[in-house]
Design a protein around this motif. Structure first.
Motif, PDB file in Angstrom:
ATOM      1  N   LEU A 183      10.006  11.949  -3.187  1.00 33.90           N
ATOM      2  CA  LEU A 183       8.708  12.369  -3.706  1.00 33.90           C
ATOM      3  C   LEU A 183       7.695  11.252  -3.479  1.00 33.90           C
ATOM      4  CD1 LEU A 183       9.736  14.160  -7.020  1.00 33.90           C
ATOM      5  CD2 LEU A 183       8.720  15.231  -4.990  1.00 33.90           C
ATOM      6  N   ASP A 184       6.533  11.620  -3.024  1.00 32.68           N
ATOM      7  CA  ASP A 184       5.420  10.686  -2.878  1.00 32.68           C
ATOM      8  C   ASP A 184       4.635  10.736  -4.185  1.00 32.68           C
ATOM      9  OD1 ASP A 184       2.931   9.554  -2.464  1.00 32.68           O
ATOM     10  OD2 ASP A 184       2.783  10.199  -0.372  1.00 32.68           O
ATOM     11  N   GLU A 185       4.865   9.719  -5.032  1.00 33.03           N
ATOM     12  CA  GLU A 185       4.188   9.649  -6.347  1.00 33.03           C
ATOM     13  C   GLU A 185       3.062   8.619  -6.312  1.00 33.03           C
ATOM     14  OE1 GLU A 185       4.854  10.967  -9.654  1.00 33.03           O
ATOM     15  OE2 GLU A 185       6.924  11.677  -9.607  1.00 33.03           O
ATOM     16  N   ILE A 186       2.533   8.397  -5.110  1.00 31.31           N
ATOM     17  CA  ILE A 186       1.504   7.362  -4.952  1.00 31.31           C
ATOM     18  C   ILE A 186       0.266   7.680  -5.773  1.00 31.31           C
ATOM     19  CG2 ILE A 186      -0.110   6.485  -3.184  1.00 31.31           C
ATOM     20  CD1 ILE A 186       2.494   6.505  -1.333  1.00 31.31           C
ATOM     21  N   GLN A 187      -0.096   8.942  -5.825  1.00 30.34           N
ATOM     22  CA  GLN A 187      -1.293   9.293  -6.615  1.00 30.34           C
ATOM     23  C   GLN A 187      -0.917   9.833  -7.998  1.00 30.34           C
ATOM     24  OE1 GLN A 187      -5.753  10.950  -5.817  1.00 30.34           O
ATOM     25  NE2 GLN A 187      -4.436  10.573  -4.125  1.00 30.34           N
ATOM     26  N   THR A 188       0.300  10.316  -8.141  1.00 27.50           N
ATOM     27  CA  THR A 188       0.676  10.972  -9.404  1.00 27.50           C
ATOM     28  C   THR A 188       1.455  10.060 -10.354  1.00 27.50           C
ATOM     29  OG1 THR A 188       2.659  11.783  -8.291  1.00 27.50           O
ATOM     30  CG2 THR A 188       0.790  13.304  -8.420  1.00 27.50           C
ATOM     31  N   ALA A 214       2.141   3.502  -5.395  1.00 27.79           N
ATOM     32  CA  ALA A 214       1.090   2.547  -4.991  1.00 27.79           C
ATOM     33  C   ALA A 214      -0.103   2.819  -5.909  1.00 27.79           C
ATOM     34  CB  ALA A 214       0.724   2.680  -3.519  1.00 27.79           C
ATOM     35  N   LYS A 215      -1.299   2.824  -5.366  1.00 23.43           N
ATOM     36  CA  LYS A 215      -2.522   3.104  -6.121  1.00 23.43           C
ATOM     37  C   LYS A 215      -2.516   2.459  -7.518  1.00 23.43           C
ATOM     38  CE  LYS A 215      -4.295   7.059  -3.619  1.00 23.43           C
ATOM     39  NZ  LYS A 215      -5.569   6.521  -3.152  1.00 23.43           N
ATOM     40  N   GLY A 216      -2.172   3.215  -8.569  1.00 22.79           N
ATOM     41  CA  GLY A 216      -2.341   2.725  -9.937  1.00 22.79           C
ATOM     42  C   GLY A 216      -1.430   1.582 -10.330  1.00 22.79           C
ATOM     43  N   PHE A 228       7.505  15.394  -0.276  1.00 24.18           N
ATOM     44  CA  PHE A 228       6.193  15.959  -0.625  1.00 24.18           C
ATOM     45  C   PHE A 228       5.652  15.305  -1.888  1.00 24.18           C
ATOM     46  CE2 PHE A 228       9.354  19.207  -1.991  1.00 24.18           C
ATOM     47  CZ  PHE A 228       9.080  19.328  -3.341  1.00 24.18           C
ATOM     48  N   GLU A 229       4.418  15.657  -2.222  1.00 24.38           N
ATOM     49  CA  GLU A 229       3.767  15.113  -3.418  1.00 24.38           C
ATOM     50  C   GLU A 229       3.967  16.095  -4.586  1.00 24.38           C
ATOM     51  OE1 GLU A 229      -0.539  14.161  -1.898  1.00 24.38           O
ATOM     52  OE2 GLU A 229       0.527  15.395  -0.457  1.00 24.38           O
ATOM     53  N   PRO A 230       4.235  15.612  -5.783  1.00 24.87           N
ATOM     54  CA  PRO A 230       4.327  16.528  -6.931  1.00 24.87           C
ATOM     55  C   PRO A 230       3.009  17.275  -7.171  1.00 24.87           C
ATOM     56  CG  PRO A 230       5.244  14.398  -7.498  1.00 24.87           C
ATOM     57  CD  PRO A 230       4.597  14.230  -6.158  1.00 24.87           C
ATOM     58  N   SER A 258       0.854  -1.199   0.000  1.00 23.84           N
ATOM     59  CA  SER A 258       0.000   0.000   0.000  1.00 23.84           C
ATOM     60  C   SER A 258       0.884   1.242   0.000  1.00 23.84           C
ATOM     61  CB  SER A 258      -0.886   0.023   1.245  1.00 23.84           C
ATOM     62  OG  SER A 258      -0.083   0.244   2.386  1.00 23.84           O
ATOM     63  N   GLY A 259       0.219   2.382  -0.153  1.00 27.34           N
ATOM     64  CA  GLY A 259       0.945   3.644  -0.160  1.00 27.34           C
ATOM     65  C   GLY A 259       1.537   3.982   1.197  1.00 27.34           C
ATOM     66  N   SER A 260       0.756   3.796   2.250  1.00 23.01           N
ATOM     67  CA  SER A 260       1.251   4.104   3.591  1.00 23.01           C
ATOM     68  C   SER A 260       2.502   3.288   3.887  1.00 23.01           C
ATOM     69  CB  SER A 260       0.196   3.774   4.646  1.00 23.01           C
ATOM     70  OG  SER A 260      -0.946   4.567   4.456  1.00 23.01           O
ATOM     71  N   GLU A 261       2.451   2.022   3.513  1.00 19.07           N
ATOM     72  CA  GLU A 261       3.613   1.160   3.764  1.00 19.07           C
ATOM     73  C   GLU A 261       4.829   1.615   2.955  1.00 19.07           C
ATOM     74  OE1 GLU A 261       3.337  -3.307   3.798  1.00 19.07           O
ATOM     75  OE2 GLU A 261       1.316  -2.710   3.264  1.00 19.07           O
TER      76      GLU A 261
HETATM   77  C1  LIG Z   1      -0.146  10.848  -2.066  1.00 20.30           C
HETATM   78  C2  LIG Z   1      -0.603   9.712  -1.222  1.00 20.30           C
HETATM   79  N1  LIG Z   1       0.266   9.129  -0.393  1.00 20.30           N
HETATM   80  C3  LIG Z   1      -0.092   8.075   0.371  1.00 20.30           C
HETATM   81  C4  LIG Z   1      -1.377   7.576   0.353  1.00 20.30           C
HETATM   82  C5  LIG Z   1      -1.749   6.406   1.228  1.00 20.30           C
HETATM   83  O1  LIG Z   1      -1.923   5.269   0.443  1.00 20.30           O
HETATM   84  P1  LIG Z   1      -2.687   4.000   1.043  1.00 20.30           P
HETATM   85  O2  LIG Z   1      -4.099   4.395   1.294  1.00 20.30           O
HETATM   86  O3  LIG Z   1      -2.537   2.956  -0.047  1.00 20.30           O
HETATM   87  O4  LIG Z   1      -1.997   3.596   2.290  1.00 20.30           O
HETATM   88  C6  LIG Z   1      -2.324   8.174  -0.491  1.00 20.30           C
HETATM   89  C7  LIG Z   1      -3.718   7.695  -0.520  1.00 20.30           C
HETATM   90  O5  LIG Z   1      -4.638   8.403  -0.859  1.00 20.30           O
HETATM   91  C8  LIG Z   1      -1.923   9.268  -1.297  1.00 20.30           C
HETATM   92  O6  LIG Z   1      -2.788   9.875  -2.120  1.00 20.30           O
END
Ligand SMILES: Cc1ncc(COP(=O)(O)O)c(C=O)c1O
Length: 397
Positions: A217-222, A246-248, A184-186, A99-102
């Motif tokens: 960089l947190d590219e989890i959503q981007t 993560a996510k996609g 940070f997130e882009p 997951s993203g948090s992990e």
């Molecule tokens: C930028 C970003 N980082 C981290 C997370 C957390 O991801 P997860 O819900 O898979 O733990 C999210 C989820 O919305 C997110 O948008």
């Protein structure tokens, strides 16, 4: 079914009052047989749409071949997926989780351990941004710069400070010789679809280099083509020391990752971090199928072209309707800001009732983050519903 849901599921979510049972492409159906057009993309997760036949087949085939081995053994799918991610990015090594948090937890640990092993033991602090979202586990929550998510959860991780997003002067002051990493997130996604300025992201890279801090960089959503580039960082010509994904990347199958440059690749030596399910062959087969479909269907190009189209259509809607207060975004991660006198939750409810699935971000922003293989006709259909709902929006009292 809704009554049972309330009886047997924890009340930590407040879902819309219908139960989804089937999905195909951008269409989902609920238990009563009602169909919805889904332009929410499962919050930027469904990169290739609901139940893409190739993704479903890849998961089915892999499930029949080899579903799981522990991390005490290599598996072919994890190697192939790590290789494919490295081939498309400036990164040299990948660690998989679920997951993203992990993924962000892994970045936190990597940063501390990297400096520790180099003898720089006071570098244990992190600089994040106000209004950010990095997840809900204690470490990733501590990086998240929105106090509403912290309520009742203290004490959080020590040593995290926050600066205003896009305020380079504040970042310059915040990064010290005790900073392990800046993250940070882009595009601040949950925070309301707010893209970084080129100056901020490029300046952050420079400041981290000057001070010896790592830059993440947190590219989890981007990431994964969402913004019309494989990674959003490409728009700004910046390479961080590592990024979280993560996510996609699993297209709906739980999968997370960090991708790191050679410089920090030794940051998590054997025994320092692990995940039972991380990198299992089933999840990685899903990840490989997503990449295959992205190439096969030219989805980076589609996200780029239709992202521009979506942005320009949203601007037209914003110019025409007094119920909106601006648009912003990058590629297929777009937001339409609601005017102050509009009730966001009730408006979203009206959008659902009209047969369209979207989500809110930042409290008052309608987020449109459809799957990357969305068509222009589907966008037009969804935008027509959005526009007509916003003609007579629910007002806040
Ligand atoms: C930028 C970003 N980082 C981290 C997370 C957390 O991801 P997860 O819900 O898979 O733990 C999210 C989820 O919305 C997110 O948008």
């Amino acid at each position: 079914m809704l009554r049972t849901a309330k009886e047997v599921q924890l009340g930590n979510y407040a879902p819309a009052p219908f139960v989804l049972t089937h999905g195909h492409g951008r269409r989902v159906t609920d238990a009563s047989g009602r169909e919805y057009l889904d332009l929410s993309g499962g919050i930027s997760v469904l990169s290739v749409g609901h139940s893409h036949p190739r993704l479903a087949a890849a998961i089915g085939e892999q499930a029949a071949r080899l579903m799981h081995v522990s991390n005490l053994f290599y598996n072919d799918r994890a190697i192939e997926l790590a290789e494919a991610i490295c081939a498309r990015t400036p990164f040299d090594k990948v660690y998989f989780c679920n997951s993203g948090s992990e993924a962000n937890e892994a970045l936190l640990k990597l940063a501390r351990r990297y400096h520790y092993d180099r003898g720089d033991r006071k570098r244990v602090e992190f600089v994040s941004t106000h209004n950010s979202f990095h997840g809900r586990t204690m470490g990733s929550l501590s990086l998240t710069g929105q106090s509403k998510y912290h309520k009742g959860m203290a004490p959080l991780l020590e040593g995290v400070s926050f600066v205003e997003f896009n305020d380079l002067a504040a970042l310059d002051v915040a990064v010290s010789d005790e900073t392990a990493a800046v993250i940070f997130e882009p595009v601040q996604a949950e925070g309301g679809i707010i893209p970084t300025s080129p100056e901020f992201i490029q300046g952050a890279r420079r400041i981290c280099d000057e001070r010896g801090a790592l830059f993440f960089l947190d590219e989890i959503q981007t990431g994964y083509a969402r913004t019309g580039r494989f990674l959003a960082q490409e728009w700004f010509d910046v390479v961080p020391d590592a990024c979280s994904l993560a996510k996609g990347i699993g297209g709906g199958f739980p999968l997370g990752a960090i991708a790191v440059t050679e410089r920090v690749a030794g940051g998590l030596p054997p025994g320092s971090h692990a995940s039972t399910f991380g990198g299992n062959p089933l999840a990685c087969a899903a990840g490989l199928a997503v990449l295959y479909i992205i190439d096969e269907e030219n989805l980076i190009e589609n996200a780029n072209r239709l992202g521009e189209y979506l942005a320009s259509r949203l601007q037209q809607i914003d110019e025409r309707l007094p119920s909106t207060a601006g648009t912003r975004g990058l590629g297929l991660l777009q937001g339409l800001v609601l005017a102050d006198d509009v009730d966001p939750a009730a408006t979203l409810g009206a959008i659902f009732s009209a047969g369209l699935l979207l989500t809110l971000a930042g409290g008052n922003v309608i987020r449109i983050s459809p799957s990357l293989n969305v068509t222009q006709d589907e966008l037009d259909e969804g935008l027509a519903i959005l526009e007509s709902t916003l003609e007579h929006p629910a007002r806040s009292t």
